[in-house]
Scaffold this motif. Structure first.
Motif, PDB file in Angstrom:
ATOM      1  N   ALA A 100      88.524 101.729  19.916  1.00 34.47           N
ATOM      2  CA  ALA A 100      88.067 101.125  18.658  1.00 34.47           C
ATOM      3  C   ALA A 100      88.285  99.617  18.672  1.00 34.47           C
ATOM      4  N   GLY A 101      89.460  99.203  19.192  1.00 34.79           N
ATOM      5  CA  GLY A 101      89.741  97.772  19.297  1.00 34.79           C
ATOM      6  C   GLY A 101      88.766  97.066  20.219  1.00 34.79           C
ATOM      7  N   ASP A 102      88.450  97.713  21.341  1.00 34.31           N
ATOM      8  CA  ASP A 102      87.490  97.126  22.285  1.00 34.31           C
ATOM      9  C   ASP A 102      86.110  96.968  21.649  1.00 34.31           C
ATOM     10  N   GLU A 103      85.694  97.988  20.875  1.00 34.18           N
ATOM     11  CA  GLU A 103      84.387  97.919  20.201  1.00 34.18           C
ATOM     12  C   GLU A 103      84.310  96.704  19.287  1.00 34.18           C
ATOM     13  N   LEU A 104      85.369  96.503  18.501  1.00 39.53           N
ATOM     14  CA  LEU A 104      85.375  95.402  17.540  1.00 39.53           C
ATOM     15  C   LEU A 104      85.480  94.056  18.253  1.00 39.53           C
ATOM     16  N   ASP A 105      86.323  93.990  19.280  1.00 42.39           N
ATOM     17  CA  ASP A 105      86.477  92.742  20.036  1.00 42.39           C
ATOM     18  C   ASP A 105      85.178  92.362  20.747  1.00 42.39           C
ATOM     19  N   ASN A 106      84.446  93.358  21.244  1.00 39.22           N
ATOM     20  CA  ASN A 106      83.180  93.081  21.920  1.00 39.22           C
ATOM     21  C   ASN A 106      82.111  92.565  20.961  1.00 39.22           C
ATOM     22  N   LEU A 107      82.206  92.988  19.706  1.00 33.95           N
ATOM     23  CA  LEU A 107      81.253  92.497  18.707  1.00 33.95           C
ATOM     24  C   LEU A 107      81.628  91.097  18.232  1.00 33.95           C
ATOM     25  N   PHE A 108      82.936  90.790  18.255  1.00 35.43           N
ATOM     26  CA  PHE A 108      83.408  89.498  17.757  1.00 35.43           C
ATOM     27  C   PHE A 108      84.011  88.688  18.912  1.00 35.43           C
ATOM     28  N   VAL A 109      85.331  88.585  18.933  1.00 36.64           N
ATOM     29  CA  VAL A 109      86.015  87.820  19.981  1.00 36.64           C
ATOM     30  C   VAL A 109      87.271  88.576  20.403  1.00 36.64           C
ATOM     31  N   THR A 110      87.846  88.199  21.513  1.00 32.89           N
ATOM     32  CA  THR A 110      89.060  88.850  22.021  1.00 32.89           C
ATOM     33  C   THR A 110      90.183  88.792  20.993  1.00 32.89           C
ATOM     34  N   ASN A 111      90.896  89.918  20.865  1.00 33.35           N
ATOM     35  CA  ASN A 111      92.028  90.072  19.941  1.00 33.35           C
ATOM     36  C   ASN A 111      91.629  90.056  18.462  1.00 33.35           C
ATOM     37  N   PHE A 112      90.336  90.139  18.197  1.00 32.37           N
ATOM     38  CA  PHE A 112      89.869  90.136  16.809  1.00 32.37           C
ATOM     39  C   PHE A 112      90.400  91.348  16.042  1.00 32.37           C
ATOM     40  N   SER A 113      90.528  92.478  16.717  1.00 32.21           N
ATOM     41  CA  SER A 113      90.866  93.743  16.049  1.00 32.21           C
ATOM     42  C   SER A 113      92.344  93.890  15.710  1.00 32.21           C
ATOM     43  N   GLU A 114      93.163  92.957  16.177  1.00 28.29           N
ATOM     44  CA  GLU A 114      94.605  93.070  15.962  1.00 28.29           C
ATOM     45  C   GLU A 114      94.941  93.159  14.479  1.00 28.29           C
ATOM     46  N   LYS A 115      95.732  94.171  14.111  1.00 26.89           N
ATOM     47  CA  LYS A 115      96.196  94.419  12.743  1.00 26.89           C
ATOM     48  C   LYS A 115      95.074  94.843  11.785  1.00 26.89           C
ATOM     49  N   LEU A 116      93.879  95.150  12.303  1.00 26.94           N
ATOM     50  CA  LEU A 116      92.800  95.649  11.451  1.00 26.94           C
ATOM     51  C   LEU A 116      92.709  97.172  11.494  1.00 26.94           C
ATOM     52  N   TYR A 117      93.323  97.780  12.492  1.00 24.53           N
ATOM     53  CA  TYR A 117      93.422  99.238  12.638  1.00 24.53           C
ATOM     54  C   TYR A 117      92.079  99.962  12.486  1.00 24.53           C
ATOM     55  N   PRO A 118      91.069  99.569  13.266  1.00 31.38           N
ATOM     56  CA  PRO A 118      89.775 100.263  13.156  1.00 31.38           C
ATOM     57  C   PRO A 118      89.832 101.641  13.806  1.00 31.38           C
ATOM     58  N   LYS A 119      88.883 102.500  13.446  1.00 30.40           N
ATOM     59  CA  LYS A 119      88.679 103.786  14.100  1.00 30.40           C
ATOM     60  C   LYS A 119      87.502 103.653  15.067  1.00 30.40           C
ATOM     61  N   PRO A 120      87.474 104.452  16.140  1.00 26.86           N
ATOM     62  CA  PRO A 120      86.333 104.384  17.069  1.00 26.86           C
ATOM     63  C   PRO A 120      85.090 105.016  16.442  1.00 26.86           C
ATOM     64  N   THR A 121      83.930 104.452  16.727  1.00 25.54           N
ATOM     65  CA  THR A 121      82.684 105.024  16.193  1.00 25.54           C
ATOM     66  C   THR A 121      82.480 106.444  16.698  1.00 25.54           C
ATOM     67  N   SER A 122      82.975 106.742  17.898  1.00 23.58           N
ATOM     68  CA  SER A 122      82.807 108.093  18.448  1.00 23.58           C
ATOM     69  C   SER A 122      83.488 109.151  17.578  1.00 23.58           C
ATOM     70  N   LEU A 123      84.596 108.800  16.924  1.00 22.26           N
ATOM     71  CA  LEU A 123      85.282 109.736  16.032  1.00 22.26           C
ATOM     72  C   LEU A 123      84.417 110.042  14.812  1.00 22.26           C
ATOM     73  N   ILE A 124      83.857 109.017  14.203  1.00 22.65           N
ATOM     74  CA  ILE A 124      83.025 109.210  13.013  1.00 22.65           C
ATOM     75  C   ILE A 124      81.765 109.997  13.369  1.00 22.65           C
ATOM     76  N   LYS A 125      81.166 109.689  14.509  1.00 25.81           N
ATOM     77  CA  LYS A 125      79.965 110.412  14.947  1.00 25.81           C
ATOM     78  C   LYS A 125      80.285 111.888  15.188  1.00 25.81           C
ATOM     79  N   TYR A 126      81.431 112.161  15.759  1.00 27.89           N
ATOM     80  CA  TYR A 126      81.853 113.536  16.025  1.00 27.89           C
ATOM     81  C   TYR A 126      81.980 114.319  14.712  1.00 27.89           C
ATOM     82  N   LEU A 127      82.597 113.697  13.702  1.00 27.19           N
ATOM     83  CA  LEU A 127      82.769 114.360  12.414  1.00 27.19           C
ATOM     84  C   LEU A 127      81.434 114.550  11.697  1.00 27.19           C
TER      85      LEU A 127
END
Length: 688
Positions: free
Chosen positions: A385-412
């Motif tokens: 999830a962190g990699d997904e967000l960092d790839n959309l923005f910049v390195t270390n962007f996801s720190e302390k944002l605690y995102p979930k991976p899109t694959s989890l939401i798609k699975y549900l």
């Protein structure tokens, strides 16, 4: 003429209350209060009903206050971001991003989206002590007011107000925060709708009990264990926590949970396609219809040999066992089990005279999912999830944002959500749910819609300097908030999906079409070309935009005296200066009113020209909110109703402050005459 004091009285819809009013109207007094003691005496006459004095339940300091919040009026209005929503990529979008306190938003949407939502997924604060959760509430009650409204003593009311005002993060504070949101969310779900709630071990026990109370213990489906990390434990003395939980409840028990459907296996030519019941048939050389007792040993299953023991009354009909058997000397199939297997097109059949059995089935029933979710099911971790967000923005962007991976939401989502359903996430965070839905739609051509709600929560510049600096410097937002991340993530995800999925698919189909069109025997390929063109058009129409709305206080600034007049309205009073309201304010009023009247936010009101006066129309409702309505406009209105077959306002709603009392009476009288003459129903409502 009906008068409605609506704007400051928008409350969540309550189906149970409506059912009481419908079936037990005699238990309501003149003030619309329900006489419970009278109702209880009525029920006690039925010998089948027992009133238990002791029962299992959940209580906490603040529960009475939480119930009050769940049914209290909204304190905000809804404003549209017109500039954003009128952009080409957004003007026809059915996706929504709403900025504001999710409790307020849920209340404001409770009529328009009542029983319209197929699935809710939320990732609320976990109340770990380090996630920043504290209870905050802008509603102000005195001890006496809360005591009266909640039906509790003043001592308890005082203790509740103390923790609501002290930014507490206790279990009681967290439950008080969650209860009204979940309570209203339930009203928005379809009858066959479901809700998934992510949580960790800090509040999972409390959440389970809370959900049992709101949704009913019988509607609990499962607690999924999601492996949130694969990073090995470090040298800390603490246990490595690698699991989070996802609670699943259904609105009502509809037996929906069958999971993901497996691909059908090949029939090997043994399926009789002409038979509508899909009965299995076998080679004609097998004619034996009855077998004596005995043990037959032939064939293999992997590296194992197995036996079929024919029981006393075992029968074979057209090569299919239709009476009890033992398989591999271990499993005895009862007659009921065997009958059910045959009914579901499962059969053990004879391939040769040696009686070597195998299984065959045309279609596999959907299987219930595991209660474990990890990479073996194609679901990523927090690191992904962190990699997904960092790839959309910049390195270390996801720190302390605690995102979930899109694959989890798609699975549900894939458990049960169809291609046209609405999915709600009122703790939107970085916008993972919206990203996942757009990805799924691009992959399978679906038309799922999302509604995301996110508070404009300030980003801590110390905890997440990368995100703070990005929003401030790259997005030019003076006071960076999480909402800006949600919005930007949806924009960037949409561009990524278009380039990496949709454009590639469209180009591929264009090439296929050209190849078919170049064939000499083109006539044979016309149907294929037509199908490809339809698929390509569907891809080109994929919804990658979204509309933005936000809540604004209705008790501040220019609206302050408006609310005062709502409470103490008299025609001769001049407590509210309607001249302060500009065109944008009136549109805000219209947006709020239309959702109150059951019109979705993505459905636009149509402007109606009544000479030089504009009305707003949708779904047989006509809104008159502008100043300057005169007799000539009333005449034009009645002409339009008479002559325009596409225009039938069953309800006409006027903004009382922008009309003279004389004109309101004139409208009422003329509508009444017109109704009687045409023998039609038109309600005239003056709303404040």
């Amino acid at each position: 003429m009906k008068e409605q004091k609506t704007t400051n009285n928008i409350q969540p819809k309550n189906k149970n209350f409506e059912l009481l009013r419908k079936h037990f109207s005699n238990f309501f007094d003149n003030n619309e209060n329900f006489d419970f003691e009278k109702f209880k005496r009525y029920l006690s006459k039925n010998e089948d009903i027992n009133f238990s004095k002791e029962s299992y339940g959940m209580d906490w300091l603040g529960k009475s206050y939480a119930r009050l919040l769940a049914n209290d009026e909204a304190t905000t209005l809804l404003r549209e971001d017109e500039e954003w929503n009128n952009r080409e990529e957004n003007k026809n979008s059915e996706h929504l991003l709403i900025k504001g306190d999710n409790l307020e938003v849920l209340k404001l949407l409770s009529n328009a989206y009542y029983e319209k939502i197929k699935m809710i997924y939320i990732d609320p604060p976990y109340n770990t002590g380090g996630d920043g959760f504290v209870y905050e509430d802008n509603r102000k009650f005195t001890v006496e007011e809360l005591s009266k409204l909640a039906g509790i003593d003043e001592d308890k009311a005082k203790r509740i107000l103390e923790f609501t005002e002290s930014k507490s993060n206790s279990h009681s504070a967290w439950l008080t925060f969650m209860y009204p949101r979940l309570y209203i969310a339930k009203q928005l779900l379809k009858e066959d709708g479901v809700i998934f709630v992510s949580i960790d071990d800090n509040e999972v026990a409390q959440l389970r009990l809370l959900m049992d109370e709101i949704f009913g213990e019988e509607n609990f489906v499962e607690i999924f264990n999601w492996q949130k990390t694969t990073t090995p434990p470090n040298l800390s003395n603490k246990t490595k926590k690698s699991i989070e939980y996802i609670l699943l409840y259904q609105k009502q028990n509809c037996g929906f949970l069958k999971g993901l459907v497996k691909e059908s296996k090949s029939s090997n030519g043994l399926m009789n396609q002409s038979n509508s019941e899909k009965v299995l048939t076998f080679p004609e050389k097998i004619t034996k219809t009855k077998l004596k007792n005995g043990v037959y040993k032939r064939g293999s299953y992997g590296t194992q040999t197995y036996k079929i023991e024919l029981l006393e009354d075992t029968e074979v009909l057209n090569g299919v066992f239709i009476k009890p058997i033992k398989l591999r000397g271990k499993f005895k199939w009862s007659q009921d089990y065997l009958n059910n297997a045959i009914k579901n097109n499962v059969a053990i059949y004879i391939q040769t005279d040696a009686f070597s059995p195998s299984y065959e089935k045309k279609e596999y029933d959907p299987e219930k999912p595991w209660n474990i979710i990890n990479k073996s099911f194609g679901v990523g971790t927090n690191e992904n999830a962190g990699d997904e967000l960092d790839n959309l923005f910049v390195t270390n962007f996801s720190e302390k944002l605690y995102p979930k991976p899109t694959s989890l939401i798609k699975y549900l989502i894939n458990f049960l959500v169809k291609s046209n359903d609405i999915i709600l996430d009122f703790f939107a965070g970085s916008g993972t749910t919206g990203d996942a839905i757009m990805q799924l739609n691009a992959e399978d051509g679906g038309n799922r819609k999302y509604i995301l709600v996110q508070l404009p929560e300030e980003i801590d510049s110390k905890k997440n300097k990368t995100a703070y600096d990005f929003v401030q410097n790259e997005l030019n937002v003076e006071n960076p908030t999480i909402f800006e991340i949600t919005k930007e993530r949806l924009i960037r995800a949409a561009k990524k999906i278009k380039i990496e999925t949709l454009d590639i698919k469209i180009n591929k189909k264009q090439k296929e079409i050209k190849e078919f069109e170049s064939k000499l025997d083109l006539e044979n390929y016309k149907e294929k070309i037509k199908k490809l063109e339809e698929e390509m058009n569907n891809l080109q129409k994929q919804d990658l935009g979204f509309k933005i709305f936000q809540t604004i206080p209705n008790n501040e600034g220019k609206w302050e005296n408006y609310i005062l007049k709502l409470e103490k309205f008299a025609p001769h009073q001049k407590l509210f200066n309607e001249d302060k309201l500009n065109n944008e304010d009136l549109k805000t009023l219209l947006t709020t009113w239309k959702t109150y009247d059951g019109i979705k936010l993505t459905q636009n009101l149509k402007e109606i020209d009544l000479e030089d006066y504009r009305g707003y129309y949708f779904d047989n409702k006509l809104y008159l909110v502008n100043k300057g309505f005169e007799t000539k406009h009333l005449k034009k209105l009645l002409e339009e109703i008479d002559e325009n077959r596409d225009f039938y306002p069953a309800t006409i709603i006027a903004f009382g402050y922008n009309f003279e009392s004389k004109m309101l009476r004139e409208i009422e009288d003329n509508i009444k005459i017109y109704k009687n003459k045409k023998q039609i129903d038109i309600d005239f409502i003056v709303r404040y």
